[in-house]
Scaffold this active site. Structure first.
Site, PDB file in Angstrom:
ATOM      1  N   ASN A 108      53.925  33.835  -0.651  1.00 59.35           N
ATOM      2  CA  ASN A 108      53.532  34.689   0.714  1.00 59.35           C
ATOM      3  C   ASN A 108      52.430  35.454   0.138  1.00 59.35           C
ATOM      4  O   ASN A 108      52.497  36.387  -0.663  1.00 59.35           O
ATOM      5  CB  ASN A 108      54.807  35.332   1.258  1.00 59.35           C
ATOM      6  CG  ASN A 108      55.823  34.278   2.063  1.00 59.35           C
ATOM      7  OD1 ASN A 108      55.323  33.123   2.395  1.00 59.35           O
ATOM      8  ND2 ASN A 108      56.898  34.800   1.596  1.00 59.35           N
ATOM      9  N   HIS A 131      55.175  37.303  -6.542  1.00 55.12           N
ATOM     10  CA  HIS A 131      56.314  36.410  -7.136  1.00 55.12           C
ATOM     11  C   HIS A 131      56.245  34.981  -6.232  1.00 55.12           C
ATOM     12  O   HIS A 131      55.618  34.820  -5.501  1.00 55.12           O
ATOM     13  CB  HIS A 131      57.671  37.372  -6.729  1.00 55.12           C
ATOM     14  CG  HIS A 131      57.535  37.438  -5.163  1.00 55.12           C
ATOM     15  ND1 HIS A 131      57.010  38.634  -4.622  1.00 55.12           N
ATOM     16  CD2 HIS A 131      58.096  36.846  -3.998  1.00 55.12           C
ATOM     17  CE1 HIS A 131      57.007  38.614  -3.432  1.00 55.12           C
ATOM     18  NE2 HIS A 131      57.746  37.677  -3.141  1.00 55.12           N
ATOM     19  N   ASP A 168      67.060  34.460  -5.170  1.00 52.29           N
ATOM     20  CA  ASP A 168      66.859  35.230  -3.702  1.00 52.29           C
ATOM     21  C   ASP A 168      68.126  35.648  -3.088  1.00 52.29           C
ATOM     22  O   ASP A 168      68.924  34.966  -2.971  1.00 52.29           O
ATOM     23  CB  ASP A 168      66.008  34.559  -3.007  1.00 52.29           C
ATOM     24  CG  ASP A 168      65.263  35.353  -1.825  1.00 52.29           C
ATOM     25  OD1 ASP A 168      63.976  35.425  -1.890  1.00 52.29           O
ATOM     26  OD2 ASP A 168      65.843  35.854  -0.941  1.00 52.29           O
ATOM     27  N   GLN A 187      54.786  38.353   3.587  1.00 52.67           N
ATOM     28  CA  GLN A 187      54.895  39.016   2.037  1.00 52.67           C
ATOM     29  C   GLN A 187      55.592  40.533   2.481  1.00 52.67           C
ATOM     30  O   GLN A 187      55.068  41.362   3.206  1.00 52.67           O
ATOM     31  CB  GLN A 187      53.807  39.154   1.382  1.00 52.67           C
ATOM     32  CG  GLN A 187      53.798  39.790  -0.038  1.00 52.67           C
ATOM     33  CD  GLN A 187      52.454  39.700  -0.882  1.00 52.67           C
ATOM     34  OE1 GLN A 187      51.467  39.435  -0.226  1.00 52.67           O
ATOM     35  NE2 GLN A 187      52.714  40.287  -2.080  1.00 52.67           N
ATOM     36  N   VAL A 203      57.015  42.346  -0.536  1.00 51.85           N
ATOM     37  CA  VAL A 203      57.075  42.767  -1.784  1.00 51.85           C
ATOM     38  C   VAL A 203      55.849  42.573  -2.437  1.00 51.85           C
ATOM     39  O   VAL A 203      55.270  41.334  -2.698  1.00 51.85           O
ATOM     40  CB  VAL A 203      58.189  42.481  -2.747  1.00 51.85           C
ATOM     41  CG1 VAL A 203      58.267  43.079  -4.027  1.00 51.85           C
ATOM     42  CG2 VAL A 203      59.531  42.510  -2.019  1.00 51.85           C
ATOM     43  N   HIS A 259      58.172  31.949  -4.626  1.00 52.01           N
ATOM     44  CA  HIS A 259      59.277  31.393  -4.134  1.00 52.01           C
ATOM     45  C   HIS A 259      59.468  29.800  -4.808  1.00 52.01           C
ATOM     46  O   HIS A 259      58.741  29.083  -4.200  1.00 52.01           O
ATOM     47  CB  HIS A 259      59.485  31.377  -2.663  1.00 52.01           C
ATOM     48  CG  HIS A 259      59.637  32.777  -1.916  1.00 52.01           C
ATOM     49  ND1 HIS A 259      60.508  33.420  -1.605  1.00 52.01           N
ATOM     50  CD2 HIS A 259      58.430  33.583  -1.998  1.00 52.01           C
ATOM     51  CE1 HIS A 259      60.179  34.337  -1.194  1.00 52.01           C
ATOM     52  NE2 HIS A 259      59.042  34.708  -1.452  1.00 52.01           N
TER      53      HIS A 259
HETATM   54  P1  AMP Z   1      58.211  38.105   0.129  1.00 48.62           P
HETATM   55  O1  AMP Z   1      58.953  38.296   1.399  1.00 48.62           O
HETATM   56  O2  AMP Z   1      57.449  36.726  -0.070  1.00 48.62           O
HETATM   57  O3  AMP Z   1      57.615  39.205  -0.447  1.00 48.62           O
HETATM   58  O4  AMP Z   1      59.629  37.939  -0.754  1.00 48.62           O
HETATM   59  C1  AMP Z   1      60.572  39.070  -1.037  1.00 48.62           C
HETATM   60  C2  AMP Z   1      61.661  38.191  -1.403  1.00 48.62           C
HETATM   61  O5  AMP Z   1      62.492  39.237  -2.339  1.00 48.62           O
HETATM   62  C3  AMP Z   1      62.574  37.918  -0.206  1.00 48.62           C
HETATM   63  O6  AMP Z   1      62.707  36.600  -0.071  1.00 48.62           O
HETATM   64  C4  AMP Z   1      63.847  38.853  -0.399  1.00 48.62           C
HETATM   65  O7  AMP Z   1      64.956  38.114   0.030  1.00 48.62           O
HETATM   66  C5  AMP Z   1      63.853  38.934  -1.821  1.00 48.62           C
HETATM   67  N1  AMP Z   1      64.516  39.963  -2.257  1.00 48.62           N
HETATM   68  C6  AMP Z   1      64.590  41.255  -1.983  1.00 48.62           C
HETATM   69  N2  AMP Z   1      65.479  41.996  -2.535  1.00 48.62           N
HETATM   70  C7  AMP Z   1      66.075  41.333  -3.390  1.00 48.62           C
HETATM   71  C8  AMP Z   1      67.043  41.468  -4.342  1.00 48.62           C
HETATM   72  N3  AMP Z   1      67.491  42.631  -4.671  1.00 48.62           N
HETATM   73  N4  AMP Z   1      67.346  40.378  -5.358  1.00 48.62           N
HETATM   74  C9  AMP Z   1      66.838  39.322  -4.770  1.00 48.62           C
HETATM   75  N5  AMP Z   1      66.093  38.989  -3.990  1.00 48.62           N
HETATM   76  C10 AMP Z   1      65.584  39.934  -3.303  1.00 48.62           C
END
Ligand code: AMP
Length: 115
Positions: free
Chosen positions: A87, A100, A31, A94, A96, A102
Site C-alpha cells: 500500500n 512493509h 498481520d 497505507q 504505517v 503484505h
Molecule cells: P498498511 O495499512 O499497508 O500501512 O499496513 C499496516 C498493517 O499493519 C495493517 O494491515 C495492520 O493490520 C498491521 N498492524 C498494525 N499493528 C500491528 C501489530 N501490532 N502487529 C501486527 N500487525 C499490525
C-alpha cells in the site's frame, strides 16, 4: 525526529509480536488483522523508507531481499503462491509509513485484486 513506527517498536520488543522470520536486514510478523488465510508482513529493519517507491529508489537490493523473504514465507505457510502488496499512500490504504510488504496467500479468489 518522528516517533518510532509500530514496526520499529515491535522489532525493539516494546510491542509484543512473534517474529516469524528474520535476516540481517528484514523481519516478518503475522498481520494483526488478517485479510487472507495467510497474511504476513515483511518489513525492513531500517525505518528510512516510508514506502516502496522510496525503497526502490534508495535501496533496490533491500527491496529484492523483501521479495525473497516473502517467497520463502509463502512456501512455508501458503503452499508457494502468494500476492505481494505494498500500500502506497494514505488514499491507497497505507497506515504505517515504514515500508512493509503484505504477503497474502491461501484460498485467495482467482482473478481478484481485493484482499
Ligand atoms: P498498511 O495499512 O499497508 O500501512 O499496513 C499496516 C498493517 O499493519 C495493517 O494491515 C495492520 O493490520 C498491521 N498492524 C498494525 N499493528 C500491528 C501489530 N501490532 N502487529 C501486527 N500487525 C499490525
Amino acid at each position: 525526529m518522528s516517533e518510532p513506527s509500530i514496526f520499529t517498536r515491535i522489532l525493539n520488543g516494546e510491542i509484543p509480536s512473534e517474529i516469524i522470520a528474520e535476516t540481517a536486514n528484514v523481519f516478518a510478523i503475522r498481520d494483526i488483522a488478517p485479510q487472507a488465510p495467510v497474511h504476513l508482513l515483511v518489513i525492513p529493519k531500517t525505518p528510512a523508507y516510508r514506502d516502496v517507491v522510496e525503497l526502490a529508489a534508495g535501496d533496490p537490493a533491500l527491496l529484492a531481499e523483501i521479495v525473497d523473504v516473502a517467497h520463502r514465507l509463502a512456501e512455508e505457510h501458503a503452499g508457494g503462491d502468494f500476492r505481494l502488496v505494498f500500500n502506497t499512500g494514505a488514499a491507497a490504504g497505507q497506515t504505517v509509513f515504514h515500508v512493509h510488504a503484505h504477503v497474502l496467500g491461501g484460498g485467495l479468489a482467482e482473478g481478484s485484486l481485493g484482499g
